[in-house]
Design a protein around this motif. Structure first.
Motif, PDB file in Angstrom:
ATOM      1  N   TRP A 218       0.664  -1.228   0.035  1.00 53.77           N
ATOM      2  CA  TRP A 218       0.065   0.056   0.074  1.00 53.77           C
ATOM      3  C   TRP A 218       0.863   1.214   0.100  1.00 53.77           C
ATOM      4  CZ3 TRP A 218       1.700   2.160   4.403  1.00 53.77           C
ATOM      5  CH2 TRP A 218       2.348   1.462   5.178  1.00 53.77           C
ATOM      6  N   PHE A 219       2.255   1.093   0.186  1.00 51.11           N
ATOM      7  CA  PHE A 219       2.973   2.140   0.308  1.00 51.11           C
ATOM      8  C   PHE A 219       3.305   3.027  -0.896  1.00 51.11           C
ATOM      9  CE2 PHE A 219       7.378   3.913   1.453  1.00 51.11           C
ATOM     10  CZ  PHE A 219       6.866   4.763   2.485  1.00 51.11           C
ATOM     11  N   MET A 238      -7.174   1.974   3.309  1.00 52.29           N
ATOM     12  CA  MET A 238      -6.657   3.141   4.145  1.00 52.29           C
ATOM     13  C   MET A 238      -7.325   4.429   3.783  1.00 52.29           C
ATOM     14  SD  MET A 238      -2.609   2.820   3.726  1.00 52.29           S
ATOM     15  CE  MET A 238      -2.062   4.258   4.439  1.00 52.29           C
TER      16      MET A 238
ATOM     17  N   PHE B 253       7.382   1.614   9.116  1.00 53.22           N
ATOM     18  CA  PHE B 253       6.465   2.424   8.633  1.00 53.22           C
ATOM     19  C   PHE B 253       5.074   1.949   8.848  1.00 53.22           C
ATOM     20  CE2 PHE B 253       3.876   5.137   5.972  1.00 53.22           C
ATOM     21  CZ  PHE B 253       4.268   6.452   6.224  1.00 53.22           C
ATOM     22  N   GLY B 254       4.547   0.889   8.452  1.00 54.53           N
ATOM     23  CA  GLY B 254       3.200   0.506   8.454  1.00 54.53           C
ATOM     24  C   GLY B 254       2.658   0.452   9.954  1.00 54.53           C
ATOM     25  N   TYR B 257       2.312   4.003  11.413  1.00 58.98           N
ATOM     26  CA  TYR B 257       1.521   4.897  10.638  1.00 58.98           C
ATOM     27  C   TYR B 257      -0.010   4.364  10.523  1.00 58.98           C
ATOM     28  CZ  TYR B 257       0.117   8.099   6.712  1.00 58.98           C
ATOM     29  OH  TYR B 257      -0.878   8.888   6.221  1.00 58.98           O
ATOM     30  N   ASN B 258      -0.382   2.999  10.420  1.00 60.02           N
ATOM     31  CA  ASN B 258      -1.398   2.449  10.134  1.00 60.02           C
ATOM     32  C   ASN B 258      -2.137   2.422  11.335  1.00 60.02           C
ATOM     33  OD1 ASN B 258      -2.006   2.619   7.287  1.00 60.02           O
ATOM     34  ND2 ASN B 258      -0.617   0.831   6.797  1.00 60.02           N
TER      35      ASN B 258
END
Lengths: 303, 322
Positions: A218-219, A238, B253-254, B257-258
């Motif tokens: 998804w990045f 998201m 990051f995930g 961030y999420n």
């Protein structure tokens, strides 16, 4: 007597065995239950969900969310399609260039293998970072809002090159390659006819990792994709979440009507999207687990 | 005779050399797509770190002319970065969480692998492994939805349970002091199954003769684990730890961030270098400073991985990774 001795040889006592089994039973359940909760929430009646919240045992079932996806979920189906396309094309692209690169590195006769080896390994140790990468991909190559932005930037992984090189080196006897070349096979022919068939199980493990990487990515979409028709399914989730947060946080200040909030996908629909974006993995992975394990353990061997 | 020999020798070397070139040419052509990819997507960005030393602005004429027209400012971007209150928080969070992840992850994975290996019911042990591996295959987006079903204020299962027990609901997404625990837990929940595979494979490859002779000497199960299994796992533990120490400056990051859903009140405990760089790029558009943060991160990581490798090699020659 013999049976008893056999038991005590490698095994632990019955008591600790049961204790360990129960402990792992609970932990394993903890790993699977959240997914079951999401499945259950996706087939719960929306009104029931609103009152009772998420639950493993909903009071009333309702498949409206899935009916909606099939009948009217054009964006959802579109996003699912984008993910499938990117995964298939990306995996083929990625595995091909990785295998070519790794094969060349694995050949003893290749004169520049040291140089290209360092070239790959160095990228595992140092990188330009997010911003320069973003600027190169979005501004220099101009890949924003293009399907290539979902395929190219994660197309190669130096670690997989090293793992695959180790496969080729250890799995394919040098003598077979030499024999083929004495018989007049060129490098391409040797690769496709000899090396590839022998290494297929190992390549499959890398291919599966790559498939998973593309499916779960998804990045890239977060960085490069705005267009709705290029939104992969993970990023769609998201985006929905983001809009929900935004509306909930700003509903009071900005006077957003409840009508607008209700336009957003319902709770059950969101959970249904989570389910359809997880289901391919959930169904496939028990069968492929052994490939992953081979891939992982070979990769951990010093090469 | 001599002359003929020499001639044929020359001929064959020439042939050999030509076939060598031909061989190398084919291999070069095969390596080309990958090499091109590495140059474009890995090495060009490395040159892009020059932006960290510039007051980067966009000028007409594309990115390259913007790059050359932007003024050099030396270390100003770094000075701004470290002068801001964020710098301390993001560095502390990144190192703190990664240290916690490495320690808890390694201890749990080794312990779990040993326990799984000792289980008498092999079939059950396989089922457990399969279930524990499952979360690793999911994306952080999916995991964030999973977490939400537990922590949601009005519909979450934990709050439902609290109400059932006669307690008050908790607004988990605005309780910063709970999140270090949540994040460590969620990270281990997702990644343990993956690390266990490495250790299980290593345990399986230990020569059974060690255990047999230890048994003959009357070693207890615990002694066998302590004196045979764990010493055999040491090289792998060291290698994997070096690799993670080298990445101690880059956060997942995930996860950051999420999973916390970008909840503002949580930023003091969820903001890490990676999320900070992303947010300053996307929101404030401060390209120079976010590049500086990224360069700082990459350089420290690079130095750390070389340093740990060097130290490990000093202590024990065989355990270095390169």
């Amino acid at each position: 007597m013999t049976k008893k001795r056999k038991r005590s040889f490698h095994d632990i006592s019955r008591k600790s065995n049961i204790a360990i089994s129960i402990f792992f039973g609970i932990f394993s359940l903890m790993c699977v239950v959240p997914f079951i909760t999401v499945i259950m929430s996706s087939i719960t009646d929306e009104a029931v969900l609103r009152i009772n919240g998420y639950s493993l045992f909903p009071e009333k079932f309702n498949f409206a969310a899935y009916r909606y996806i099939i009948e009217a979920g054009s964006q959802i189906i579109r996003s699912f399609g984008v993910s499938v396309f990117v995964t298939i094309v990306g995996t083929i692209f990625s595995v091909t260039i990785t295998a070519f690169y790794a094969y060349a590195l694995s050949r003893k006769s290749f004169r520049y293998k040291k140089f290209f080896n360092y070239m790959a390994v160095f990228t595992m140790l140092f990188g330009g970072g997010l911003v320069p990468t973003y600027l190169i991909v979005a501004r220099v190559l101009g890949l924003s809002d293009s399907i290539l932005a979902l395929i190219l930037p994660i197309g190669l992984n130096a670690f997989y090159i090293i793992v695959m090189r180790t496969f080729f080196k250890t799995g394919v006897p040098e003598s077979i390659v030499e024999a083929a070349q004495i018989d007049g096979a060129g490098e391409l022919k040797t690769f496709f006819r000899i090396v590839l068939p022998i290494s297929l199980p190992s390549i499959a493990s890398i291919a599966l990792f790559t498939t998973l990487g593309y499916w779960n990515d998804w990045f890239s979409a977060l960085l490069y994709i705005d267009a709705a028709d290029l939104t992969p399914i993970q990023y769609l989730l998201m985006k929905i979440e983001r809009q929900m947060q935004f509306l909930i946080q700003n509903a009071r200040d900005m006077g957003i009507s409840s009508e607008e909030v209700s336009k957003l996908p319902s709770e059950t629909l969101r959970m249904a999207i989570v389910v359809i974006s997880t289901l391919p993995i959930a169904c496939a992975y028990p069968f492929f687990q052994k490939y992953f394990v081979t891939g992982l353990t070979v990769g951990s061997v010093k090469g | 005779m001599m002359v003929v020999n020499e001639l044929s020798y020359k001929k064959t070397t020439l042939k050999k050399r030509r076939s060598n070139l031909k061989k190398n040419l084919a291999l070069l052509l095969m390596i080309l797509p990958g090499a091109a990819w590495l140059i474009i997507f890995k090495y060009l960005p490395m040159f892009g770190i020059g932006i960290a030393f510039k007051d980067f602005r966009f000028f007409p004429g594309g990115f390259l002319s913007s790059f050359f027209k932007s003024a050099w400012v030396g270390l100003d971007n770094f000075k701004f970065l470290f002068a801001s209150s964020d710098a301390y928080i993001i560095v502390r969070n990144t190192i703190g969480y990664n240290t916690l992840f490495i320690i808890t992850g390694t201890v749990l994975a080794v312990a779990f692998a040993i326990m799984l290996n000792e289980m008498t019911y092999k079939k059950l042990s396989k089922i457990y492994q399969t279930s524990m591996f499952f979360p690793y295959f999911l994306s952080w987006v999916i995991v964030s939805y999973f977490v939400f079903t537990f922590l949601s204020l009005d519909k979450g299962m934990i709050n439902n349970l609290l109400v059932f027990l006669g307690m008050d609901k908790v607004s988990w997404y605005s309780e910063p002091d709970k999140w270090p625990f949540f994040l460590v837990f969620i990270n281990n929940w997702k990644n343990l199954g993956y690390s266990i595979v490495f250790y299980l494979a290593a345990i399986c490859s230990i020569d059974k003769a060690y255990y047999e002779s230890a048994m003959l000497d009357g070693a207890t199960k615990w002694q066998r684990i302590k004196h045979i299994t764990i010493p055999h796992l040491k090289p792998l533990i060291i290698t994997l730890t070096i690799l993670s120490v080298g990445r101690i400056f880059s956060a997942d990051f995930g996860l950051f961030y999420n999973v916390p859903k970008e909840s503002g009140p949580l930023f003091p405990v969820t903001n890490v270098i990676d999320t900070y760089v992303y947010r300053s790029l996307m929101k404030s558009g401060d390209i120079g400073m976010s590049t500086a943060a990224g360069l700082f991160q990459a350089s420290v990581g690079f130095i750390l991985i070389l340093l740990t490798n060097y130290i490990v090699k000093k202590v024990d020659k065989e355990n270095g990774i390169f």
